[in-house]
Write an enzyme that holds these catalytic residues in place. Structure first.
Site, mmCIF file in Angstrom:
data_model
loop_
_atom_site.group_PDB
_atom_site.id
_atom_site.type_symbol
_atom_site.label_atom_id
_atom_site.label_comp_id
_atom_site.label_asym_id
_atom_site.label_seq_id
_atom_site.Cartn_x
_atom_site.Cartn_y
_atom_site.Cartn_z
ATOM 1 C CG HIS A 137 -6.344 -3.526 9.491
ATOM 2 N ND1 HIS A 137 -5.044 -3.709 9.620
ATOM 3 C CD2 HIS A 137 -6.017 -2.759 8.312
ATOM 4 C CE1 HIS A 137 -4.141 -3.293 8.920
ATOM 5 N NE2 HIS A 137 -4.763 -2.745 8.069
ATOM 6 C CB CYS B 113 -6.254 -0.106 6.098
ATOM 7 S SG CYS B 113 -7.022 -1.184 5.052
#
Length: 243
Positions: free
Chosen positions: A204, A218
């Site tokens: 992301h 992440c």
């Protein structure tokens, strides 16, 4: 980032050899007379034009001019995500330089001094570990970069920051399972345009992408880099995460 319950809130092409040679000459950089028409070619097809020269200015975020354009053209030819050749050393160029320094084992300061210039002459040319007929993503946790690959070649290299030691990014082979074309507020922070590949773990965009592992699990890339990546990948795109 650790699995969480979902809650959503509401390329310029690489410069040609001739153009690159012209830009380097305008910048006052040392270029062999035949560089524009017969430049050596690296393993990925990028023109190996000489950038290092005695007395060249140090370039960093905030620098402007022909020397920055030449740097951006070189990084673009080497597939780093500069975002465009405009002669302005902004955040996208900074992250492209940091990604180049990571791949080449240099200090990750985003500053183009003698050592980084020398490496630009003889760069490490990364290759993907996996081959797919379409696009795929590879997150190299050791180098802290993200590769966009296609048919066995790296087509784009992005600066990245994965999970810190207390919240490591899982390694393995997956595909993008779902995507959110917006900011997502998770329990651990904001995610821009997340592409989930394993449970709550995603590639992301983020406003902060340090040069070291800093996320909750992440894989972060710069917001603008995610904007440029967004239309290339989709649900089903292979994702490989390794060290």
């Amino acid at each position: 980032m650790r699995p969480v319950s979902p809650r959503t809130i509401r390329h310029r092409r690489p410069a040609t050899h001739a153009a690159l040679g012209t830009a380097l000459l305008v910048a006052g950089l040392a270029v062999p007379a035949t560089a524009a028409s017969a430049a050596p070619v690296a393993a990925n097809g990028a023109a190996a034009v000489t950038l290092a020269a005695a007395g060249q200015p140090t370039l960093r975020q905030g620098s402007r001019g022909a020397a920055v354009s030449a740097l951006q053209a070189r990084l673009t030819a080497l597939r780093y995500d500069v975002g465009g050749i405009d002669g302005i050393f902004g955040p996208s160029t900074h992250h492209a330089v940091v990604a180049f320094q990571k791949v080449n084992g240099l200090a990750r300061d985003g500053i183009v001094g003698p050592r980084t210039r020398a490496a630009l002459d003889r760069p490490v040319v990364p290759t993907p570990r996996y081959t797919h007929p379409g696009y795929s993503i590879e997150a190299d946790l050791t180098r802290q970069v993200l590769y966009l690959a296609k048919r066995g070649a790296v087509v784009r290299i992005l600066d990245a920051s994965s999970g810190r030691s207390s919240t490591p990014t899982p390694t393995g082979d997956w595909t993008v399972g779902r995507r959110i074309d917006d900011w997502r507020q998770s329990d651990l922070g904001l995610l821009w345009r997340p592409n989930y590949f394993h449970r709550g773990y995603a590639v992301h965009g983020a406003t902060a992408v340090p040069a070291y592992p800093a996320s909750h699990g992440c894989v972060r890339v710069p917001v603008r880099a995610m904007d440029r990546l967004w239309t290339t990948i989709r649900v089903g795109t292979p994702v490989h995460v390794y060290r």
